[in-house]
Design a protein around this motif. Structure first.
Motif, PDB file in Angstrom:
ATOM      1  N   ASP A  26       9.418  -5.151  38.014  1.00  8.96           N
ATOM      2  CA  ASP A  26      10.405  -4.960  39.070  1.00  8.96           C
ATOM      3  C   ASP A  26      11.744  -4.410  38.613  1.00  8.96           C
ATOM      4  OD1 ASP A  26       8.488  -5.945  40.726  1.00  8.96           O
ATOM      5  OD2 ASP A  26       9.436  -7.883  41.093  1.00  8.96           O
ATOM      6  N   GLY A  27      11.840  -3.995  37.354  1.00  8.30           N
ATOM      7  CA  GLY A  27      13.100  -3.437  36.882  1.00  8.30           C
ATOM      8  C   GLY A  27      13.928  -4.443  36.108  1.00  8.30           C
ATOM      9  N   PRO A  28      15.069  -4.020  35.577  1.00  7.08           N
ATOM     10  CA  PRO A  28      15.913  -4.890  34.754  1.00  7.08           C
ATOM     11  C   PRO A  28      16.293  -6.179  35.465  1.00  7.08           C
ATOM     12  CG  PRO A  28      16.633  -2.620  34.599  1.00  7.08           C
ATOM     13  CD  PRO A  28      15.597  -2.654  35.690  1.00  7.08           C
ATOM     14  N   ALA A  29      16.314  -7.264  34.701  1.00  3.48           N
ATOM     15  CA  ALA A  29      16.674  -8.567  35.253  1.00  3.48           C
ATOM     16  C   ALA A  29      17.316  -9.377  34.124  1.00  3.48           C
ATOM     17  CB  ALA A  29      15.446  -9.271  35.824  1.00  3.48           C
ATOM     18  N   ALA A  30      17.176 -10.681  34.179  1.00  3.25           N
ATOM     19  CA  ALA A  30      17.721 -11.557  33.137  1.00  3.25           C
ATOM     20  C   ALA A  30      16.749 -12.693  32.900  1.00  3.25           C
ATOM     21  CB  ALA A  30      19.091 -12.108  33.544  1.00  3.25           C
ATOM     22  N   THR A  31      16.771 -13.228  31.703  1.00  3.23           N
ATOM     23  CA  THR A  31      15.932 -14.375  31.372  1.00  3.23           C
ATOM     24  C   THR A  31      16.410 -15.602  32.139  1.00  3.23           C
ATOM     25  OG1 THR A  31      15.589 -13.488  29.159  1.00  3.23           O
ATOM     26  CG2 THR A  31      15.097 -15.822  29.482  1.00  3.23           C
ATOM     27  N   SER A  32      15.475 -16.404  32.610  1.00  4.40           N
ATOM     28  CA  SER A  32      15.815 -17.671  33.243  1.00  4.40           C
ATOM     29  C   SER A  32      16.774 -18.459  32.357  1.00  4.40           C
ATOM     30  CB  SER A  32      14.537 -18.487  33.469  1.00  4.40           C
ATOM     31  OG  SER A  32      14.767 -19.871  33.439  1.00  4.40           O
ATOM     32  N   THR A  33      17.837 -18.982  32.945  1.00  6.15           N
ATOM     33  CA  THR A  33      18.811 -19.739  32.152  1.00  6.15           C
ATOM     34  C   THR A  33      18.180 -20.972  31.523  1.00  6.15           C
ATOM     35  OG1 THR A  33      19.525 -20.856  34.195  1.00  6.15           O
ATOM     36  CG2 THR A  33      20.809 -18.942  33.459  1.00  6.15           C
ATOM     37  N   TRP A  34      17.249 -21.594  32.247  1.00  7.77           N
ATOM     38  CA  TRP A  34      16.569 -22.770  31.680  1.00  7.77           C
ATOM     39  C   TRP A  34      15.718 -22.366  30.486  1.00  7.77           C
ATOM     40  CZ3 TRP A  34      11.618 -24.235  30.618  1.00  7.77           C
ATOM     41  CH2 TRP A  34      11.418 -25.595  30.320  1.00  7.77           C
ATOM     42  N   LEU A  35      14.964 -21.275  30.614  1.00  7.06           N
ATOM     43  CA  LEU A  35      14.105 -20.823  29.527  1.00  7.06           C
ATOM     44  C   LEU A  35      14.934 -20.425  28.307  1.00  7.06           C
ATOM     45  CD1 LEU A  35      10.962 -20.313  29.281  1.00  7.06           C
ATOM     46  CD2 LEU A  35      11.535 -17.884  29.495  1.00  7.06           C
ATOM     47  N   ALA A  36      16.070 -19.780  28.554  1.00  6.06           N
ATOM     48  CA  ALA A  36      16.928 -19.355  27.445  1.00  6.06           C
ATOM     49  C   ALA A  36      17.551 -20.544  26.723  1.00  6.06           C
ATOM     50  CB  ALA A  36      18.022 -18.422  27.965  1.00  6.06           C
ATOM     51  N   LYS A  37      17.807 -21.620  27.432  1.00  4.04           N
ATOM     52  CA  LYS A  37      18.425 -22.788  26.810  1.00  4.04           C
ATOM     53  C   LYS A  37      17.409 -23.631  26.050  1.00  4.04           C
ATOM     54  CE  LYS A  37      21.084 -26.992  27.850  1.00  4.04           C
ATOM     55  NZ  LYS A  37      21.805 -27.756  28.912  1.00  4.04           N
ATOM     56  N   TYR A  38      16.249 -23.857  26.640  1.00  7.38           N
ATOM     57  CA  TYR A  38      15.318 -24.847  26.085  1.00  7.38           C
ATOM     58  C   TYR A  38      14.153 -24.248  25.289  1.00  7.38           C
ATOM     59  CZ  TYR A  38      17.729 -28.414  28.740  1.00  7.38           C
ATOM     60  OH  TYR A  38      18.690 -29.283  29.218  1.00  7.38           O
ATOM     61  N   ILE A  39      13.774 -23.028  25.572  1.00 10.11           N
ATOM     62  CA  ILE A  39      12.551 -22.494  24.965  1.00 10.11           C
ATOM     63  C   ILE A  39      12.834 -21.287  24.075  1.00 10.11           C
ATOM     64  CG2 ILE A  39      10.212 -21.695  25.377  1.00 10.11           C
ATOM     65  CD1 ILE A  39      10.699 -24.546  26.334  1.00 10.11           C
ATOM     66  N   PHE A  40      13.373 -20.221  24.630  1.00 10.01           N
ATOM     67  CA  PHE A  40      13.548 -18.976  23.880  1.00 10.01           C
ATOM     68  C   PHE A  40      14.995 -18.482  23.937  1.00 10.01           C
ATOM     69  CE2 PHE A  40       8.947 -18.434  25.219  1.00 10.01           C
ATOM     70  CZ  PHE A  40       8.427 -18.709  23.957  1.00 10.01           C
TER      71      PHE A  40
END
Length: 409
Positions: A284-298
């Protein structure tokens, strides 16, 4: 704040049915077009404000803390309703649209993965107790998308098929070709290329846990003379190779570093060499990583749109000689991982704790649904410095894959 969350859910749930049991015991029902259904109980009135104002982070954290719990369903069921609806209406809800825009603006800073930061980010996820991964991955510890040509493969069959598929695209048409494996994980791909295809492989990783395991496996399989593993950032590599492969690592590079990544590929690839890049992307085009995923996983991770990949790739001077999109293969892979995680949950809880288990359940369920009902996919791009580095048709890939399958049958 209950009124605000109620209003958000009324606008959000456009597919399926969603019930909320509030802290005072009352219930609300939200429904859209026919689809999945789920019920949650909000146990603490203090979290309602966070759920209304920052749902992307709060839903995961509140599930981890058990202040939000599924009722007669699983967290997968809950996320199925929510993520399927988000995919349809996110751009029409001002608050969600604004949050998405802010997160996109922050990407250059969040994803500025210097060598030092990249090492720290990798350690956050990949230096966990090594036994954890053995409890839900396949025997070879392939922590990336499997390949399901029939659709009903076991996890081990799908991961073996993935390696054959990638090896065929690497054009391993003679023995003793030198291969660089960028982001080698626990060594499975490197060992397979050496054992089954006669390659001489250098695998690099930033995970100390993965390095130890990979070296141990090479010794145990008698392949230490053909495979070596190093703790090294890709940007520090200064040798040239006949082939380069990178599977499931590009997601950790970060947008600001795409030019450096492709310049490294070009610098380290011999003039007649071939590269295969396998990574998660989005439709779907440029977006952003989930804030939860960025904090806890990747932390520092991002799955790009192809439009974000090709601009720096084109500037690098490399040629894109083949492109393939794998759509639901990762959803199938993650479904296997979720099932195995659940079967070994008690053991995993003994390694960590219940909160860790809920965190991982949320991660696996959300990731599967990102591929099943949202915009995630996997792309494989074959790259070369010269247009004639590979044959002009894909027949050689198909022939090599079939021959390899017959040999291992």
């Amino acid at each position: 704040m209950r009124a605000m969350l109620d209003k958000l859910l009324k606008r959000l749930v456009v597919q399926g049915e969603f019930d909320v049991i509030w802290p005072d015991g009352t219930a609300s029902h939200y429904a859209g077009a026919p689809g999945p259904s789920a019920t949650i109980a909000i146990r603490d009135p203090a979290i309602i404000r966070r759920l209304a104002l920052e749902p992307g982070m709060a839903f995961g954290e509140c599930y981890m803390d058990e202040t939000l719990t599924p009722v007669d369903c699983s967290i997968y069921d809950v996320l199925h309703v929510l993520l399927a609806s988000v995919e349809l209406v996110e751009k029409r809800i001002p608050m969600l649209r604004l949050q998405a825009a802010v997160h996109r603006m922050a990407r250059p800073l969040v994803q500025m993965n210097t060598a030092r930061k990249a090492r720290r980010n990798v350690a956050h996820h990949y230096d966990l107790n090594g036994r954890l991964y053995s409890l839900f991955l396949d025997r070879d510890r392939q922590y990336s998308c499997g390949y399901f040509p029939r659709g009903d493969e076991t996890l081990d069959e799908a991961q073996a098929a993935k390696k054959r598929h990638i090896a065929a695209k690497l054009l391993l048409d003679r023995p003793d070709l030198t291969v660089l494996d960028i982001g080698c994980g626990w060594g499975g791909m490197a060992l397979t290329l050496a054992r089954d295809y006669g390659a001489r492989v250098t695998g690099i990783t930033l995970s100390a846990e993965q390095l130890t395991e990979a070296r141990s496996r090479a010794q145990a399989e008698g392949l230490a003379d053909r495979v070596r593993f190093e703790l090294l950032d890709y940007r520090a590599m200064d040798q040239q190779f006949d082939r380069i492969v990178s599977v499931g690592m590009f997601e950790h590079v970060g947008l600001p570093n795409y030019p450096a990544f492709f310049e490294t590929i070009k610098r380290c690839l011999k003039p007649d060499g071939v590269t295969l890049l396998h990574a998660i992307g989005r439709f779907d085009g440029p977006a952003a990583t989930s804030t939860w995923l960025a904090k806890y996983i990747f932390p520092g991770g991002y799955s790009p749109a192809l439009s974000e990949v090709f601009a720096p790739l084109e500037r690098s001077g490399l040629r894109s000689t083949d492109i393939e999109i794998l759509r639901l293969h990762y959803a199938k892979t993650l479904a296997h991982w979720r099932k195995r995680f659940a079967a070994n949950r008690d053991t995993i809880a003994s390694l960590y704790d219940e909160r860790f288990c809920r965190m991982f359940e949320f991660y696996l369920a959300g990731s599967e649904l990102a591929f099943r009902v949202q915009d995630h996919m996997v792309f494989q791009i074959q790259l070369a410095r010269k247009q004639d580095a590979a044959p002009l048709t894909r027949d050689y890939m198909i022939d090599a894959e079939r021959a390899s399958r017959r040999q291992t049958a």
